[in-house]
Design a protein around this motif. Structure first.
Motif, PDB file in Angstrom:
ATOM      1  N   PHE A   1       0.830  -1.230  -0.093  1.00 12.22           N
ATOM      2  CA  PHE A   1      -0.090  -0.103   0.030  1.00 12.22           C
ATOM      3  C   PHE A   1       0.948   1.349   0.117  1.00 12.22           C
ATOM      4  O   PHE A   1       0.414   2.364   0.308  1.00 12.22           O
ATOM      5  CB  PHE A   1      -0.799   0.020   1.204  1.00 12.22           C
ATOM      6  CG  PHE A   1      -2.037  -1.070   1.065  1.00 12.22           C
ATOM      7  CD1 PHE A   1      -3.242  -0.542   0.516  1.00 12.22           C
ATOM      8  CD2 PHE A   1      -1.931  -2.153   1.597  1.00 12.22           C
ATOM      9  CE1 PHE A   1      -4.226  -1.606   0.221  1.00 12.22           C
ATOM     10  CE2 PHE A   1      -2.928  -2.921   1.422  1.00 12.22           C
ATOM     11  CZ  PHE A   1      -4.166  -2.989   0.792  1.00 12.22           C
TER      12      PHE A   1
ATOM     13  N   LEU B   1       3.668   1.931   1.793  1.00 14.79           N
ATOM     14  CA  LEU B   1       4.440   2.257   2.967  1.00 14.79           C
ATOM     15  C   LEU B   1       6.021   1.729   2.711  1.00 14.79           C
ATOM     16  O   LEU B   1       6.066   0.544   2.419  1.00 14.79           O
ATOM     17  CB  LEU B   1       3.730   1.683   4.231  1.00 14.79           C
ATOM     18  CG  LEU B   1       2.488   2.340   4.525  1.00 14.79           C
ATOM     19  CD1 LEU B   1       1.712   1.653   5.714  1.00 14.79           C
ATOM     20  CD2 LEU B   1       2.271   3.666   4.749  1.00 14.79           C
TER      21      LEU B   1
ATOM     22  N   TYR C   1       4.823   1.119  12.587  1.00 15.40           N
ATOM     23  CA  TYR C   1       3.271   1.066  12.576  1.00 15.40           C
ATOM     24  C   TYR C   1       2.933  -0.090  13.400  1.00 15.40           C
ATOM     25  O   TYR C   1       2.189  -0.046  14.470  1.00 15.40           O
ATOM     26  CB  TYR C   1       2.653   1.295  11.267  1.00 15.40           C
ATOM     27  CG  TYR C   1       1.147   0.629  11.404  1.00 15.40           C
ATOM     28  CD1 TYR C   1       0.445   1.656  12.179  1.00 15.40           C
ATOM     29  CD2 TYR C   1       0.693  -0.341  10.847  1.00 15.40           C
ATOM     30  CE1 TYR C   1      -1.021   1.224  12.070  1.00 15.40           C
ATOM     31  CE2 TYR C   1      -0.729  -0.702  10.716  1.00 15.40           C
ATOM     32  CZ  TYR C   1      -1.468   0.198  11.463  1.00 15.40           C
ATOM     33  OH  TYR C   1      -2.992  -0.115  11.663  1.00 15.40           O
TER      34      TYR C   1
ATOM     35  N   GLU D   1       2.426  11.007   8.236  1.00 15.57           N
ATOM     36  CA  GLU D   1       2.031  10.094   7.007  1.00 15.57           C
ATOM     37  C   GLU D   1       0.898   9.048   7.454  1.00 15.57           C
ATOM     38  O   GLU D   1       0.017   8.940   6.411  1.00 15.57           O
ATOM     39  CB  GLU D   1       3.382   9.672   6.650  1.00 15.57           C
ATOM     40  CG  GLU D   1       3.132   8.618   5.268  1.00 15.57           C
ATOM     41  CD  GLU D   1       4.228   7.906   4.586  1.00 15.57           C
ATOM     42  OE1 GLU D   1       4.120   7.064   3.930  1.00 15.57           O
ATOM     43  OE2 GLU D   1       5.442   8.251   5.441  1.00 15.57           O
ATOM     44  N   LEU D   2       1.090   8.374   8.418  1.00 14.65           N
ATOM     45  CA  LEU D   2       0.153   7.603   8.741  1.00 14.65           C
ATOM     46  C   LEU D   2      -1.134   7.916   9.013  1.00 14.65           C
ATOM     47  O   LEU D   2      -2.245   7.364   8.754  1.00 14.65           O
ATOM     48  CB  LEU D   2       0.760   6.523  10.226  1.00 14.65           C
ATOM     49  CG  LEU D   2       1.852   5.669   9.876  1.00 14.65           C
ATOM     50  CD1 LEU D   2       2.383   5.159  11.110  1.00 14.65           C
ATOM     51  CD2 LEU D   2       1.639   4.681   8.912  1.00 14.65           C
TER      52      LEU D   2
ATOM     53  N   SER E   1      -2.477  10.450   7.718  1.00 14.41           N
ATOM     54  CA  SER E   1      -3.145  11.079   6.301  1.00 14.41           C
ATOM     55  C   SER E   1      -3.351   9.747   5.677  1.00 14.41           C
ATOM     56  O   SER E   1      -4.486   9.901   4.606  1.00 14.41           O
ATOM     57  CB  SER E   1      -1.922  11.747   5.599  1.00 14.41           C
ATOM     58  OG  SER E   1      -0.902  10.853   5.059  1.00 14.41           O
ATOM     59  N   ARG E   2      -2.984   8.736   5.915  1.00 12.84           N
ATOM     60  CA  ARG E   2      -3.273   7.425   5.238  1.00 12.84           C
ATOM     61  C   ARG E   2      -4.444   6.768   5.928  1.00 12.84           C
ATOM     62  O   ARG E   2      -4.925   5.483   5.453  1.00 12.84           O
ATOM     63  CB  ARG E   2      -2.177   6.485   5.070  1.00 12.84           C
ATOM     64  CG  ARG E   2      -1.094   7.081   4.310  1.00 12.84           C
ATOM     65  CD  ARG E   2      -1.260   6.920   2.789  1.00 12.84           C
ATOM     66  NE  ARG E   2      -1.635   5.863   2.286  1.00 12.84           N
ATOM     67  CZ  ARG E   2      -0.382   5.043   1.721  1.00 12.84           C
ATOM     68  NH1 ARG E   2       0.727   5.435   1.770  1.00 12.84           N
ATOM     69  NH2 ARG E   2      -0.708   3.718   1.337  1.00 12.84           N
TER      70      ARG E   2
ATOM     71  N   SER F   1     -10.916   1.829   5.276  1.00 12.45           N
ATOM     72  CA  SER F   1     -10.326   2.966   4.542  1.00 12.45           C
ATOM     73  C   SER F   1      -9.758   2.494   3.348  1.00 12.45           C
ATOM     74  O   SER F   1      -9.670   2.723   2.203  1.00 12.45           O
ATOM     75  CB  SER F   1      -9.531   3.718   5.525  1.00 12.45           C
ATOM     76  OG  SER F   1      -8.993   4.788   4.885  1.00 12.45           O
ATOM     77  N   LEU F   2      -8.743   1.350   3.410  1.00  9.61           N
ATOM     78  CA  LEU F   2      -8.074   0.830   2.340  1.00  9.61           C
ATOM     79  C   LEU F   2      -8.902   0.475   1.470  1.00  9.61           C
ATOM     80  O   LEU F   2      -8.809   0.369   0.260  1.00  9.61           O
ATOM     81  CB  LEU F   2      -7.166  -0.058   3.129  1.00  9.61           C
ATOM     82  CG  LEU F   2      -6.029   0.388   4.006  1.00  9.61           C
ATOM     83  CD1 LEU F   2      -4.947  -1.002   4.493  1.00  9.61           C
ATOM     84  CD2 LEU F   2      -5.173   1.124   3.075  1.00  9.61           C
TER      85      LEU F   2
ATOM     86  N   SER G   1     -10.295   2.857  -0.695  1.00 11.08           N
ATOM     87  CA  SER G   1      -9.260   3.517  -1.575  1.00 11.08           C
ATOM     88  C   SER G   1      -9.213   2.739  -2.782  1.00 11.08           C
ATOM     89  O   SER G   1      -8.972   3.141  -3.784  1.00 11.08           O
ATOM     90  CB  SER G   1      -7.898   3.666  -0.746  1.00 11.08           C
ATOM     91  OG  SER G   1      -8.125   4.509   0.282  1.00 11.08           O
TER      92      SER G   1
END
Length: 349
Positions: A13, A15, A23, A54-55, A57-58, A83-84, A87
């Motif tokens: 994804f 990262l 994470y 960054e995490l 915002s994702r 969320s993923l 997307s």
């Protein structure tokens, strides 16, 4: 699933490996301060702050910077997965559109074995024309595509037509079916180009006779289209006799197809109408203006009789401006001074 497999999936994804490790450490700690995460993950506190943004915002974590010290809380895995999924799902229309376009683009050639299908494809392609059509076919089958040709003319499409198997003095119904029509008594190949991008090539006997064993080819090749257009105007057009020409368009008139502009200039010259012109584009050999204003003082063309071009596919005109005199060509011009994108004619005062 072990930690390495989970990390590999998360990296898919977008990262980085270091971000994934940070994470996964945060998942084990739960809500924690940056210093705690840094110690557990073996990274700097500054790096944790950067990664947490960054995490966040994702959609992986929530940064609570309204408290002191700032804490970082991993969002519930179900929320992250949803969320993923959203997307990924949002990419579907764009991916499907691109896949379909690619699939169509790969179908660059179609072999046709039926006379009926050839005429059907010609009608379909003519119906899609936006700018220019070149077409040669036997006069006996003109009525099969006549409606589509007339509709193209009504849309403002430039239609250059050669009908074969007839003599210039024959009583032919040609008014309004094309911008220009020429006739040739010999049977010639059926050739179609639409906007110099798509078209069809067929041996003459395939369309002229219903029992021919010949085959036709439909192509969708931007690089092949101009070659067929060049062959049409260079080899066949000069051999045929002029049978019909349209009237000049009302002025003022704007053209983005350069051959159409040259034709209208030639028609106006034939009618005794002097033209002023505004041309936008670029200089071919030197830096200079991108727009020219002036009077059309010469036309070089082979679309109308008498032809006066110096080579078969030359279509150009010369503009006299206050700054000098320039020869104007269309897209890809290399002989002329100026390559035109758009041409606007007005009646000279």
């Amino acid at each position: 699933m072990d930690d390495r497999e989970l990390a590999d999936l998360l990296e898919q994804f977008g990262l980085s490996e270091k971000v994934v490790d940070t994470y996964l450490t945060l998942l084990e700690l739960g809500e924690a301060k940056a210093s705690q995460i840094a110690d557990a993950a073996g990274v700097s506190k500054r790096y944790v702050y950067s990664v947490s943004k960054e995490l966040e915002s994702r959609g992986f974590v929530e940064v609570n910077d309204h408290v002191v010290p700032t804490t970082i809380r991993p969002l519930p895995p179900m929320e992250v997965i949803e969320s993923l999924s959203e997307s990924v799902e949002s990419m579907r229309p764009a991916l499907e559109e691109r896949y379909t376009a690619t699939a169509r683009d790969q179908e660059r050639f179609e072999v046709i074995k039926s006379r009926v299908t050839v005429l059907k494809r010609i009608a379909e392609l003519v119906g899609r024309a936006e700018s220019e059509i070149t077409l040669s076919l036997p006069y006996d089958v003109l009525d099969e595509v006549e409606d589509e040709l007339r509709a193209a003319r009504e849309r403002g499409v430039l239609v250059s037509l050669v009908v074969s198997g007839v003599e210039p003095h024959d009583d032919l119904a040609l008014d309004g079916v094309a911008s220009l029509v020429r006739v040739w008594h010999e049977l010639m190949p059926t050739m179609l180009t639409v906007d110099s991008r798509t078209g069809l090539i067929s041996p003459g006997e395939m369309v002229a006779r219903s029992n021919s064993e010949s085959q036709a080819i439909v192509f969708a090749q931007p690089h092949l289209g101009p070659v067929i257009v060049g062959s049409f105007f260079g080899n066949y057009w000069p051999m045929a006799a002029e049978a019909y020409t349209t009237d000049p368009d009302p002025l003022p008139a704007m053209y983005h197809n350069f051959r159409h502009a040259v034709l209208q200039a030639a028609l106006c010259e034939r009618a005794g109408v002097d033209l002023d012109v505004t041309v936008t584009g670029r200089m071919v050999h030197t830096d200079g203006p991108t727009e020219l204003h002036g009077r059309v003082v010469d036309i070089r063309q082979g679309l109308l009789e008498p032809a006066n071009n110096s080579f078969p596919v030359e279509n150009a005109f010369v503009v006299e401006t206050d700054e000098g005199t320039y020869s104007i060509g269309g897209q890809g011009a290399f002989v002329e001074d100026f390559e035109a994108d758009a041409v606007e004619f007005t009646a000279a005062e």
